[in-house]
Design a protein around this motif. Structure first.
Motif, PDB file in Angstrom:
ATOM      1  N   ILE A 327       0.860  -1.187   0.000  1.00  0.00           N
ATOM      2  CA  ILE A 327       0.000   0.000   0.000  1.00  0.00           C
ATOM      3  C   ILE A 327       0.893   1.233   0.000  1.00  0.00           C
ATOM      4  CG2 ILE A 327      -1.751   1.290   1.277  1.00  0.00           C
ATOM      5  CD1 ILE A 327      -1.358  -2.335   2.130  1.00  0.00           C
ATOM      6  N   VAL A 328       0.700   2.120  -0.978  1.00  0.00           N
ATOM      7  CA  VAL A 328       1.543   3.312  -1.122  1.00  0.00           C
ATOM      8  C   VAL A 328       0.656   4.549  -1.109  1.00  0.00           C
ATOM      9  CG1 VAL A 328       3.234   4.501  -2.570  1.00  0.00           C
ATOM     10  CG2 VAL A 328       3.145   1.999  -2.582  1.00  0.00           C
ATOM     11  N   THR A 329       0.948   5.512  -0.208  1.00  0.00           N
ATOM     12  CA  THR A 329       0.172   6.758  -0.195  1.00  0.00           C
ATOM     13  C   THR A 329       0.941   7.846  -0.933  1.00  0.00           C
ATOM     14  OG1 THR A 329       1.158   7.339   1.948  1.00  0.00           O
ATOM     15  CG2 THR A 329      -0.996   6.271   1.992  1.00  0.00           C
ATOM     16  N   THR A 330       0.218   8.572  -1.804  1.00  0.00           N
ATOM     17  CA  THR A 330       0.859   9.614  -2.643  1.00  0.00           C
ATOM     18  C   THR A 330       0.000  10.873  -2.678  1.00  0.00           C
ATOM     19  OG1 THR A 330      -0.339   9.230  -4.711  1.00  0.00           O
ATOM     20  CG2 THR A 330       1.456   7.707  -4.208  1.00  0.00           C
ATOM     21  N   THR A 331      -0.972  10.998  -1.721  1.00  0.00           N
ATOM     22  CA  THR A 331      -2.063  11.961  -1.931  1.00  0.00           C
ATOM     23  C   THR A 331      -1.708  13.402  -1.585  1.00  0.00           C
ATOM     24  OG1 THR A 331      -2.932  11.806   0.323  1.00  0.00           O
ATOM     25  CG2 THR A 331      -3.661  10.122  -1.246  1.00  0.00           C
ATOM     26  N   GLY A 332      -0.753  13.622  -0.639  1.00  0.00           N
ATOM     27  CA  GLY A 332      -0.541  14.987  -0.137  1.00  0.00           C
ATOM     28  C   GLY A 332      -1.641  15.408   0.813  1.00  0.00           C
ATOM     29  N   ASN A 333      -2.505  14.456   1.180  1.00  0.00           N
ATOM     30  CA  ASN A 333      -3.563  14.749   2.146  1.00  0.00           C
ATOM     31  C   ASN A 333      -3.228  14.045   3.458  1.00  0.00           C
ATOM     32  OD1 ASN A 333      -6.046  15.458   3.326  1.00  0.00           O
ATOM     33  ND2 ASN A 333      -7.035  15.396   1.302  1.00  0.00           N
ATOM     34  N   LYS A 334      -4.175  14.043   4.407  1.00  0.00           N
ATOM     35  CA  LYS A 334      -3.871  13.425   5.711  1.00  0.00           C
ATOM     36  C   LYS A 334      -4.891  12.329   5.991  1.00  0.00           C
ATOM     37  CE  LYS A 334      -6.758  16.588   8.366  1.00  0.00           C
ATOM     38  NZ  LYS A 334      -6.906  17.321   9.613  1.00  0.00           N
ATOM     39  N   ASP A 335      -4.592  11.487   7.003  1.00  0.00           N
ATOM     40  CA  ASP A 335      -5.515  10.447   7.487  1.00  0.00           C
ATOM     41  C   ASP A 335      -5.982   9.519   6.373  1.00  0.00           C
ATOM     42  OD1 ASP A 335      -7.106  13.037   9.485  1.00  0.00           O
ATOM     43  OD2 ASP A 335      -5.251  11.906   9.811  1.00  0.00           O
ATOM     44  N   ILE A 336      -5.080   9.102   5.507  1.00  0.00           N
ATOM     45  CA  ILE A 336      -5.441   8.193   4.411  1.00  0.00           C
ATOM     46  C   ILE A 336      -5.473   6.755   4.925  1.00  0.00           C
ATOM     47  CG2 ILE A 336      -4.823   7.425   2.078  1.00  0.00           C
ATOM     48  CD1 ILE A 336      -5.565  10.451   2.349  1.00  0.00           C
ATOM     49  N   ILE A 337      -4.404   6.352   5.637  1.00  0.00           N
ATOM     50  CA  ILE A 337      -4.340   4.985   6.176  1.00  0.00           C
ATOM     51  C   ILE A 337      -4.622   5.059   7.677  1.00  0.00           C
ATOM     52  CG2 ILE A 337      -2.955   2.895   6.411  1.00  0.00           C
ATOM     53  CD1 ILE A 337      -3.184   3.520   3.544  1.00  0.00           C
ATOM     54  N   THR A 338      -5.814   4.633   8.076  1.00  0.00           N
ATOM     55  CA  THR A 338      -6.185   4.696   9.494  1.00  0.00           C
ATOM     56  C   THR A 338      -5.750   3.408  10.199  1.00  0.00           C
ATOM     57  OG1 THR A 338      -8.275   3.595   9.037  1.00  0.00           O
ATOM     58  CG2 THR A 338      -8.249   6.027   8.874  1.00  0.00           C
ATOM     59  N   THR A 339      -5.822   3.451  11.529  1.00  0.00           N
ATOM     60  CA  THR A 339      -5.479   2.230  12.283  1.00  0.00           C
ATOM     61  C   THR A 339      -6.505   1.133  11.985  1.00  0.00           C
ATOM     62  OG1 THR A 339      -6.727   3.157  14.140  1.00  0.00           O
ATOM     63  CG2 THR A 339      -4.325   3.434  14.175  1.00  0.00           C
ATOM     64  N   GLU A 340      -7.740   1.538  11.715  1.00  0.00           N
ATOM     65  CA  GLU A 340      -8.777   0.549  11.361  1.00  0.00           C
ATOM     66  C   GLU A 340      -8.377  -0.168  10.077  1.00  0.00           C
ATOM     67  OE1 GLU A 340     -11.179   0.553   8.700  1.00  0.00           O
ATOM     68  OE2 GLU A 340     -12.095  -1.291   9.526  1.00  0.00           O
ATOM     69  N   ALA A 341      -7.883   0.600   9.089  1.00  0.00           N
ATOM     70  CA  ALA A 341      -7.455  -0.019   7.820  1.00  0.00           C
ATOM     71  C   ALA A 341      -6.275  -0.953   8.066  1.00  0.00           C
ATOM     72  CB  ALA A 341      -7.089   1.077   6.821  1.00  0.00           C
ATOM     73  N   MET A 342      -5.305  -0.493   8.870  1.00  0.00           N
ATOM     74  CA  MET A 342      -4.111  -1.316   9.129  1.00  0.00           C
ATOM     75  C   MET A 342      -4.474  -2.577   9.896  1.00  0.00           C
ATOM     76  SD  MET A 342      -1.042   1.466   9.775  1.00  0.00           S
ATOM     77  CE  MET A 342      -1.937   2.757  10.610  1.00  0.00           C
ATOM     78  N   SER A 343      -5.507  -2.510  10.735  1.00  0.00           N
ATOM     79  CA  SER A 343      -5.916  -3.700  11.508  1.00  0.00           C
ATOM     80  C   SER A 343      -6.534  -4.749  10.584  1.00  0.00           C
ATOM     81  CB  SER A 343      -6.915  -3.303  12.597  1.00  0.00           C
ATOM     82  OG  SER A 343      -8.116  -2.876  11.992  1.00  0.00           O
ATOM     83  N   ARG A 344      -6.970  -4.322   9.378  1.00  0.00           N
ATOM     84  CA  ARG A 344      -7.605  -5.272   8.448  1.00  0.00           C
ATOM     85  C   ARG A 344      -6.661  -5.747   7.353  1.00  0.00           C
ATOM     86  NH1 ARG A 344     -11.904  -4.231   5.264  1.00  0.00           N
ATOM     87  NH2 ARG A 344     -11.720  -1.955   5.207  1.00  0.00           N
ATOM     88  N   MET A 345      -5.403  -5.258   7.355  1.00  0.00           N
ATOM     89  CA  MET A 345      -4.487  -5.594   6.260  1.00  0.00           C
ATOM     90  C   MET A 345      -4.025  -7.049   6.328  1.00  0.00           C
ATOM     91  SD  MET A 345      -2.110  -2.187   5.923  1.00  0.00           S
ATOM     92  CE  MET A 345      -2.821  -0.643   5.320  1.00  0.00           C
ATOM     93  N   LYS A 346      -3.540  -7.550   5.192  1.00  0.00           N
ATOM     94  CA  LYS A 346      -2.984  -8.899   5.132  1.00  0.00           C
ATOM     95  C   LYS A 346      -1.747  -8.991   6.033  1.00  0.00           C
ATOM     96  CE  LYS A 346      -2.684 -11.021   1.059  1.00  0.00           C
ATOM     97  NZ  LYS A 346      -2.427 -11.232  -0.403  1.00  0.00           N
ATOM     98  N   HIS A 347      -1.388 -10.193   6.427  1.00  0.00           N
ATOM     99  CA  HIS A 347      -0.187 -10.407   7.233  1.00  0.00           C
ATOM    100  C   HIS A 347       1.048  -9.976   6.447  1.00  0.00           C
ATOM    101  CE1 HIS A 347       2.528 -11.906  10.154  1.00  0.00           C
ATOM    102  NE2 HIS A 347       2.950 -12.934   9.426  1.00  0.00           N
ATOM    103  N   GLN A 348       1.859  -9.114   7.097  1.00  0.00           N
ATOM    104  CA  GLN A 348       3.090  -8.578   6.497  1.00  0.00           C
ATOM    105  C   GLN A 348       2.843  -7.715   5.267  1.00  0.00           C
ATOM    106  OE1 GLN A 348       6.137 -12.096   8.028  1.00  0.00           O
ATOM    107  NE2 GLN A 348       6.504 -11.127   6.048  1.00  0.00           N
ATOM    108  N   ALA A 349       1.668  -7.089   5.205  1.00  0.00           N
ATOM    109  CA  ALA A 349       1.449  -6.082   4.147  1.00  0.00           C
ATOM    110  C   ALA A 349       2.456  -4.954   4.352  1.00  0.00           C
ATOM    111  CB  ALA A 349       0.020  -5.539   4.228  1.00  0.00           C
ATOM    112  N   ILE A 350       2.960  -4.415   3.239  1.00  0.00           N
ATOM    113  CA  ILE A 350       3.964  -3.343   3.309  1.00  0.00           C
ATOM    114  C   ILE A 350       3.261  -2.001   3.152  1.00  0.00           C
ATOM    115  CG2 ILE A 350       5.968  -2.322   2.139  1.00  0.00           C
ATOM    116  CD1 ILE A 350       6.518  -5.275   1.138  1.00  0.00           C
ATOM    117  N   VAL A 351       3.497  -1.084   4.096  1.00  0.00           N
ATOM    118  CA  VAL A 351       2.839   0.232   4.093  1.00  0.00           C
ATOM    119  C   VAL A 351       3.909   1.306   3.906  1.00  0.00           C
ATOM    120  CG1 VAL A 351       1.307   1.781   5.363  1.00  0.00           C
ATOM    121  CG2 VAL A 351       1.103  -0.691   5.668  1.00  0.00           C
TER     122      VAL A 351
END
Ligand SMILES: Nc1ncnc2c1ncn2CC[C@H](O)C(=O)O
Length: 488
Positions: A327-351
């Motif tokens: 998962i790669v963020t490029t937006t220039g905005n804030k709060d794109i990847i929340t802890t809720e999203a990270m709690s649902r990610m695959k095992h060893q997903a790269i952020v």
């Protein structure tokens, strides 16, 4: 430290020789800067300029700094990110092309890889401590900024000196970042020492040239509020900057960062790219080039349509975040990847974040999850293990990972960006009376000039318009070739 009259704070001057070798190789890859050195060698248009630079202290930036010096400028430099400094480049910049670690003859640099936030803002304060010929403290008369931190310190300093007070924030106020608390503390100390310091600094500044999308956004906000203290040139929106560095630079350095950080196979994996602007486009094409199945999230229907027509799936982060491997963020905005999203990610997903600031990923929130465990794998690579046992691999603590885990964009593409920086510095320094306290862009003919240098350097052959052809499309034979509204 101070040696031979040069004050500096870098990791190890002993790295200067290695840095000098890489700077020499980089010069060959930066034809725009070398051409500008030749063109301006006689005139030395930046004679008298005191340039305070806040931009990633890399080998490429060292070539920019030495170009400014060759045009006559006096320079002080910091990095604009706590992980992006290349220590050998910083050392070589302090020592200079003709100095030695024992007797440096270069430029004051306050930057090292792995600064704390407190150290970062201490460095940024050092930026403004020029001395005149009598050794008296004097401020810069130019700022060269990337992300706007140097410009922010001056503006907030003036704001608080005007009101006479620096706001206090409650310890439990989670809406204020740790970083902003440090800025407030820095300015509180400054006001106590001298209640007119930043007002005096601001009065002496002819203008700022800003490198990146995020910093330019801040400048337009200040200008709209009528709070811009000096003229600004938006270097980011020179076509030969944002349509090259932002897109083709990241196309190179995102993969470099992922490979150095994780060595994970990208082919066959699902990669989610948040944002499909100049940076998102380069990121998506790089990942697709490695054989990843790329999904794009976007708020802007035009960018979303571009992504679809380039063959990418366009979906919301929420609907695909549990299927992504990268998962790669490029937006220039804030709060794109929340802890809720990270709690649902695959095992060893790269952020990974490649936006300028670290607020795209809620790293502070991650640290507050009960039972979360942080395992440092190696510098700028952390595994965060959730209570349910799955983990994510977070790069550069959510900060720019192409510079944190690798060495940023390559020289040739930075030559385009930095040629615009040098031209903008000369323009503002020598013609500042012609500018109001507003945000400007360089004229198209200068954009085309930068592009032409780099076309020829790559062995490209330009076709020439005949006089009749030029008249037929209503342009001059020598350009500019496009109307202002053309979008490239
Ligand atoms: N190699 C680099 N040297 C200095 N800055 C770099 C490098 N790679 C990316 N950047 C970030 C600047 C970029 O133009 C931006 O817009 O932030």
């Amino acid at each position: 430290r101070n040696l031979n009259g040069i004050d500096f704070a870098v990791a190890d001057l002993g790295l200067a020789e290695f840095g000098r070798k890489e700077i020499r190789l980089a010069e060959h890859e930066m034809p725009g800067l070398m051409e500008l050195r030749r063109e301006y060698a006689e005139a030395r248009p930046l004679h008298g300029a005191r340039v305070a630079g806040s931009l990633h202290m890399t080998v490429q930036t060292a070539v920019l700094i030495e170009t400014l010096v060759s045009l006559g400028a006096e320079v002080r430099w910091v990095s604009c990110n706590i992980f992006s400094t290349q220590d050998h480049a910083a050392a070589a910049t302090v020592v200079g092309p003709h100095g030695t670690p024992e007797e440096p003859k270069g430029v004051p640099v306050f930057a090292w890889k792995g600064e704390t936030l407190e150290e970062y803002w201490w460095c940024t304060e050092q930026l403004f401590l020029f001395r005149d010929e009598n050794g008296e403290l004097v401020g810069p008369n130019m700022i060269l900024d990337d992300g706007g931190d140097a410009t922010l310190l001056v503006h907030k300093g003036v704001e608080f000196e005007t009101t006479g007070v620096v706001p206090t924030v409650e310890d439990d106020d989670l809406t204020v970042s740790d970083e902003y608390r440090i800025i407030l503390d820095t300015l509180r100390r400054s006001l106590a020492a001298d209640a007119h310091r930043w007002t005096t600094v601001a009065d002496g500044i002819r203008g700022v040239t800003e490198e990146t999308t995020t910093g330019v956004h801040r400048l337009y906000q200040l200008a709209e509020q009528g709070q811009l203290l000096f003229p600004a040139i938006n270097v980011n929106d020179s076509v030969t900057k944002s349509k090259f560095d932002n897109t083709y630079g990241i196309r190179h350095s995102l993969i470099d960062g992922l490979n150095r950080a994780t060595d994970v196979l990208i082919g066959g994996k699902v990669a989610l790219v948040c944002g499909f602007g100049d940076v998102g486009k380069g990121s998506a094409s790089a990942l697709a080039g490695q054989g990843a199945r790329v999904i794009v999230s976007e708020v802007d229907p035009i960018c979303a349509l571009q992504a679809l027509l380039q063959g990418y799936q366009v979906a919301t982060l929420e609907s695909v975040v549990d299927k992504a491997d990268i998962i790669v963020t490029t937006t220039g905005n804030k709060d794109i990847i929340t802890t809720e999203a990270m709690s649902r990610m695959k095992h060893q997903a790269i952020v990974a974040n490649v936006g300028h600031f670290d607020n795209e990923i809620d790293v502070a929130g991650l640290g507050r999850i009960p039972g979360i465990i942080r395992i440092n794998i190696k510098p700028q690579v952390d595994e965060w293990v959730f209570p349910d046992g799955h983990s994510i691999i977070l790069l550069s603590e959510g900060r720019l990972m192409n510079l944190g885990n690798a060495t940023g964009h390559p020289s040739f593409v930075m030559s385009n960006s930095f040629s615009n920086q040098v031209i903008a510095q000369v323009e503002l320094f020598t013609k500042f009376e012609e500018y109001n306290k507003d945000v400007y862009r360089l004229p198209k003919h200068l954009d085309e000039k930068v592009a032409k240098i780099h076309v020829l350097a790559l062995g490209g052959e330009l076709t020439k318009l005949t006089k009749e052809q030029a008249e037929y499309i209503g342009v001059d034979v020598e350009g500019p070739f496009k109307p202002e509204h053309y979008r490239y």
